[in-house]
Design a protein around this motif. Structure first.
Motif, PDB file in Angstrom:
ATOM      1  N   VAL A 102       0.868  -1.174   0.000  1.00  0.00           N
ATOM      2  CA  VAL A 102       0.000   0.000   0.000  1.00  0.00           C
ATOM      3  C   VAL A 102       0.903   1.221   0.000  1.00  0.00           C
ATOM      4  O   VAL A 102       1.870   1.285   0.755  1.00  0.00           O
ATOM      5  N   SER A 103       0.600   2.163  -0.844  1.00  0.00           N
ATOM      6  CA  SER A 103       1.402   3.373  -0.945  1.00  0.00           C
ATOM      7  C   SER A 103       1.534   4.052   0.419  1.00  0.00           C
ATOM      8  O   SER A 103       0.680   3.908   1.286  1.00  0.00           O
ATOM      9  N   MET A 104       2.608   4.816   0.586  1.00  0.00           N
ATOM     10  CA  MET A 104       2.802   5.559   1.829  1.00  0.00           C
ATOM     11  C   MET A 104       2.125   6.927   1.768  1.00  0.00           C
ATOM     12  O   MET A 104       2.189   7.706   2.707  1.00  0.00           O
ATOM     13  N   ALA A 105       1.484   7.225   0.642  1.00  0.00           N
ATOM     14  CA  ALA A 105       0.766   8.490   0.470  1.00  0.00           C
ATOM     15  C   ALA A 105      -0.547   8.202  -0.244  1.00  0.00           C
ATOM     16  O   ALA A 105      -0.781   7.082  -0.720  1.00  0.00           O
ATOM     17  N   TYR A 106      -1.418   9.194  -0.305  1.00  0.00           N
ATOM     18  CA  TYR A 106      -2.720   9.002  -0.938  1.00  0.00           C
ATOM     19  C   TYR A 106      -2.562   8.512  -2.369  1.00  0.00           C
ATOM     20  O   TYR A 106      -1.818   9.090  -3.167  1.00  0.00           O
ATOM     21  N   ASP A 107      -3.254   7.440  -2.682  1.00  0.00           N
ATOM     22  CA  ASP A 107      -3.219   6.844  -4.016  1.00  0.00           C
ATOM     23  C   ASP A 107      -4.619   6.911  -4.609  1.00  0.00           C
ATOM     24  O   ASP A 107      -5.516   6.190  -4.170  1.00  0.00           O
ATOM     25  N   PRO A 108      -4.844   7.765  -5.617  1.00  0.00           N
ATOM     26  CA  PRO A 108      -6.181   7.907  -6.200  1.00  0.00           C
ATOM     27  C   PRO A 108      -6.670   6.661  -6.933  1.00  0.00           C
ATOM     28  O   PRO A 108      -7.841   6.571  -7.295  1.00  0.00           O
ATOM     29  N   ASN A 109      -5.775   5.705  -7.132  1.00  0.00           N
ATOM     30  CA  ASN A 109      -6.158   4.481  -7.841  1.00  0.00           C
ATOM     31  C   ASN A 109      -6.711   3.403  -6.908  1.00  0.00           C
ATOM     32  O   ASN A 109      -7.226   2.386  -7.380  1.00  0.00           O
ATOM     33  N   ILE A 110      -6.594   3.608  -5.610  1.00  0.00           N
ATOM     34  CA  ILE A 110      -7.129   2.623  -4.658  1.00  0.00           C
ATOM     35  C   ILE A 110      -8.649   2.743  -4.607  1.00  0.00           C
ATOM     36  O   ILE A 110      -9.189   3.828  -4.402  1.00  0.00           O
ATOM     37  N   THR A 111      -9.327   1.631  -4.796  1.00  0.00           N
ATOM     38  CA  THR A 111     -10.800   1.630  -4.789  1.00  0.00           C
ATOM     39  C   THR A 111     -11.356   0.776  -3.645  1.00  0.00           C
ATOM     40  O   THR A 111     -12.537   0.432  -3.661  1.00  0.00           O
ATOM     41  N   ASP A 112     -10.523   0.443  -2.692  1.00  0.00           N
ATOM     42  CA  ASP A 112     -10.973  -0.322  -1.533  1.00  0.00           C
ATOM     43  C   ASP A 112     -11.991   0.495  -0.736  1.00  0.00           C
ATOM     44  O   ASP A 112     -11.764   1.670  -0.432  1.00  0.00           O
ATOM     45  N   ARG A 113     -13.109  -0.120  -0.382  1.00  0.00           N
ATOM     46  CA  ARG A 113     -14.190   0.579   0.319  1.00  0.00           C
ATOM     47  C   ARG A 113     -13.725   1.187   1.642  1.00  0.00           C
ATOM     48  O   ARG A 113     -14.027   2.355   1.944  1.00  0.00           O
ATOM     49  N   SER A 114     -12.999   0.427   2.450  1.00  0.00           N
ATOM     50  CA  SER A 114     -12.555   0.935   3.745  1.00  0.00           C
ATOM     51  C   SER A 114     -11.610   2.117   3.577  1.00  0.00           C
ATOM     52  O   SER A 114     -11.713   3.124   4.300  1.00  0.00           O
ATOM     53  N   TYR A 115     -10.686   2.017   2.643  1.00  0.00           N
ATOM     54  CA  TYR A 115      -9.747   3.105   2.375  1.00  0.00           C
ATOM     55  C   TYR A 115     -10.492   4.372   1.985  1.00  0.00           C
ATOM     56  O   TYR A 115     -10.206   5.461   2.489  1.00  0.00           O
ATOM     57  N   LEU A 116     -11.472   4.242   1.098  1.00  0.00           N
ATOM     58  CA  LEU A 116     -12.214   5.407   0.615  1.00  0.00           C
ATOM     59  C   LEU A 116     -13.075   6.024   1.713  1.00  0.00           C
ATOM     60  O   LEU A 116     -13.170   7.256   1.815  1.00  0.00           O
ATOM     61  N   TYR A 117     -13.681   5.201   2.527  1.00  0.00           N
ATOM     62  CA  TYR A 117     -14.457   5.749   3.643  1.00  0.00           C
ATOM     63  C   TYR A 117     -13.534   6.490   4.627  1.00  0.00           C
ATOM     64  O   TYR A 117     -13.918   7.504   5.220  1.00  0.00           O
ATOM     65  N   GLY A 118     -12.307   5.994   4.786  1.00  0.00           N
ATOM     66  CA  GLY A 118     -11.349   6.695   5.618  1.00  0.00           C
ATOM     67  C   GLY A 118     -11.023   8.070   5.063  1.00  0.00           C
ATOM     68  O   GLY A 118     -10.866   9.045   5.811  1.00  0.00           O
ATOM     69  N   CYS A 119     -10.938   8.172   3.737  1.00  0.00           N
ATOM     70  CA  CYS A 119     -10.711   9.465   3.085  1.00  0.00           C
ATOM     71  C   CYS A 119     -11.862  10.422   3.378  1.00  0.00           C
ATOM     72  O   CYS A 119     -11.643  11.612   3.665  1.00  0.00           O
ATOM     73  N   LEU A 120     -13.092   9.929   3.320  1.00  0.00           N
ATOM     74  CA  LEU A 120     -14.258  10.770   3.606  1.00  0.00           C
ATOM     75  C   LEU A 120     -14.227  11.296   5.038  1.00  0.00           C
ATOM     76  O   LEU A 120     -14.549  12.459   5.294  1.00  0.00           O
ATOM     77  N   LEU A 121     -13.829  10.443   5.966  1.00  0.00           N
ATOM     78  CA  LEU A 121     -13.746  10.856   7.366  1.00  0.00           C
ATOM     79  C   LEU A 121     -12.728  11.982   7.525  1.00  0.00           C
ATOM     80  O   LEU A 121     -12.961  12.947   8.264  1.00  0.00           O
TER      81      LEU A 121
END
Length: 212
Positions: A88-107
């Motif tokens: 997993v990248s050490m910085a924000y990766d716009p290509n990640i589509t994992d649900r948990s990762y994206l919900y973390g971004c929203l938070l």
């Protein structure tokens, strides 16, 4: 190694996080085995970090929670690699589509937007709705996001033109999820912490560049 153990098992003691000395010594030996012999990270240590990082209200000092979060993200990333789930990248990766990762971004977006709407005095005493509902968000993300988003609207309005970038980021993140994925109300997995941390750094760097 010391930080990993004290953040996993310690509690906030004033300005610092510390834990029992025997607990510290026992678990340092376990981590040294990972360093010297290549053993896998003990899952209970990673789980303890995950639980601590998921409870920001346990820390009066926001710096302490941030250090716990950063340590947890590093260990979760390491465990993902060890378990063959990929890097997993050490910085924000716009290509990640994992649900948990994206919900973390929203938070992260909701937390940052609301805190930006506070005046200087409020920032020292108020807790954002994102942090107040953090644990509920972890357990039931879809339902809790609806509450957080609704309570975010007055703060976005206070931001004036600055609200545009936050609304844009929210739309960008939600557009990466299918309707079925977004409406999935099951508990998030630890990857949500990386999404939160990565997008926080992304927003901070964007703000710095805009100021320059």
């Amino acid at each position: 190694v010391y930080d990993i153990i004290r953040f996993a098992y310690g509690t906030e003691q004033g300005a610092f996080v510390d834990c029992d000395k025997k607990l510290m010594c026992d678990n340092i030996l376990r981590l040294l085995n990972c360093i010297t012999n290549g053993a896998k990270l003990p899952s209970d240590i990673v789980q303890a970090l995950y639980q601590k990082a998921s409870n920001p209200l346990a820390y009066d000092n926001s710096y302490n929670h941030r250090k716990v979060l950063e340590t947890a993200c590093g260990m979760i990333r390491k465990q993902q690699i060890e378990n063959g789930k990929g890097d997993v990248s050490m910085a924000y990766d716009p290509n990640i589509t994992d649900r948990s990762y994206l919900y973390g971004c929203l938070l992260a977006i909701a937390d940052k937007a609301e805190s930006e709407a506070y005046d200087e005095q409020e920032r020292n005493v108020r807790v954002t709705n994102a942090r107040r509902y953090w644990n509920a968000f972890l357990q039931r993300p879809y339902m809790t996001w609806g509450i957080i988003e609704e309570r975010l609207r007055p703060y976005l309005n206070k931001l004036g033109k600055s609200q545009v970038k936050y609304s844009k980021w929210i739309n960008e993140i939600t557009s990466k999820m299918s309707e079925e994925m977004f409406a999935n109300n099951n508990r998030l997995d630890p990857l949500y912490l990386l999404g939160y941390h990565h997008f926080n750094e992304y927003m901070y760097n964007r703000n710095i560049n805009e100021e320059e």
